[in-house]
Design a protein around this motif. Sequence first.
Motif, short mmCIF file in Angstrom:
data_model
loop_
_atom_site.label_atom_id
_atom_site.label_comp_id
_atom_site.label_asym_id
_atom_site.label_seq_id
_atom_site.Cartn_x
_atom_site.Cartn_y
_atom_site.Cartn_z
N ARG A 57 42.30 2.70 27.18
CA ARG A 57 40.88 2.97 27.03
C ARG A 57 40.52 3.53 25.65
O ARG A 57 39.35 3.74 25.36
N MET A 58 41.50 3.73 24.80
CA MET A 58 41.21 4.24 23.46
C MET A 58 40.49 3.16 22.64
O MET A 58 40.91 2.00 22.62
N LEU A 63 44.98 -1.56 23.56
CA LEU A 63 46.13 -1.17 22.75
C LEU A 63 47.32 -1.96 23.25
O LEU A 63 47.49 -2.15 24.45
N THR A 64 48.14 -2.44 22.35
CA THR A 64 49.32 -3.21 22.73
C THR A 64 50.59 -2.50 22.27
O THR A 64 50.55 -1.64 21.38
N LEU A 65 51.71 -2.88 22.89
CA LEU A 65 52.99 -2.30 22.49
C LEU A 65 53.31 -2.64 21.04
O LEU A 65 53.80 -1.78 20.30
N TYR A 119 39.94 15.97 27.12
CA TYR A 119 39.32 14.71 26.73
C TYR A 119 39.85 14.32 25.36
O TYR A 119 40.00 15.15 24.47
N LEU A 120 40.14 13.05 25.17
CA LEU A 120 40.80 12.58 23.95
C LEU A 120 40.07 13.01 22.68
O LEU A 120 40.70 13.53 21.74
N LYS A 121 38.78 12.79 22.61
CA LYS A 121 38.04 13.12 21.40
C LYS A 121 38.13 14.61 21.08
O LYS A 121 38.27 15.00 19.91
N ASN A 179 41.32 4.91 15.55
CA ASN A 179 42.62 5.21 14.93
C ASN A 179 43.30 6.39 15.63
O ASN A 179 43.85 7.30 15.00
N TYR A 180 43.25 6.37 16.96
CA TYR A 180 43.68 7.54 17.73
C TYR A 180 45.20 7.75 17.71
O TYR A 180 45.66 8.89 17.79
N VAL A 181 45.97 6.68 17.61
CA VAL A 181 47.43 6.86 17.60
C VAL A 181 47.84 7.69 16.39
O VAL A 181 48.64 8.62 16.50
#
Length: 231
Positions: A86-87, A120-122, A64-66, A92-94
């Motif tokens: 879904r982030m 999130l975008t490219l 899981y990401l978190k 600030n996950y990146v």
Amino acid sequence: MTRGRHLIVVRGGPGTGKSVIALRLLAAIPRYGVKARYVTPSGTLRRQLIRAVTEADAAGLFVYLKDHVARRPKFAQVSLVDEARRMKRSGNYVSQLMSISRVCVLFLDERQIVRPDEGLTLAECQAKADQLGAICHTVELTAQVRCGGSLDYLKWLENLLFAKGGTGSTLTYDIGLAQNPEDLGNWVEERNRTDTRQESPPASAGTGRRQAVFAHGTMTSPSRGRTSTVT
């Protein structure tokens, strides 16, 4: 690939194989002596994958990401982030992912937004890579692995969901909303029985009807402030 940190953005719409590629990479990368983790912000997807895994020691590969960014693993690794759209923007996950990964692969569909605080975008990924001194790579997926690769169906679905006014489908499709797998199966069987009782011209003639089934979802107009995900 040169040394340093790399952010790889794999973009594609529904059915272009993003999750399949992520899982294949998860299996292939360890052969080169590098540890990889399949990371997702979707708890439901993670639970489904763990349930589908037959080998006991493979369950830890799905994170899981978190939990992934909180544990900050010490070893050099590749983070394969499925459903990166879904982030949450506030997380600030990146930046967090890049701080613990030499290579971070984001599987992204910018148009499948479930909640207002997600997305999130490219362009945002490229800007973040520049800020962190990482190299950003982009991979575009265009082939379709669902629906037998039907371009006609994709055109119809594109116009239905995004109303771009492009060339329409030469076929018509039925839409059904199923609340559970049993209802879905019954719906398909009934439509199949109906079609077999009717004489329809072949699809090659440019007419006919096909079925499109959207299960476990709701369709809401974007003008009302929400956009639903169709799978």
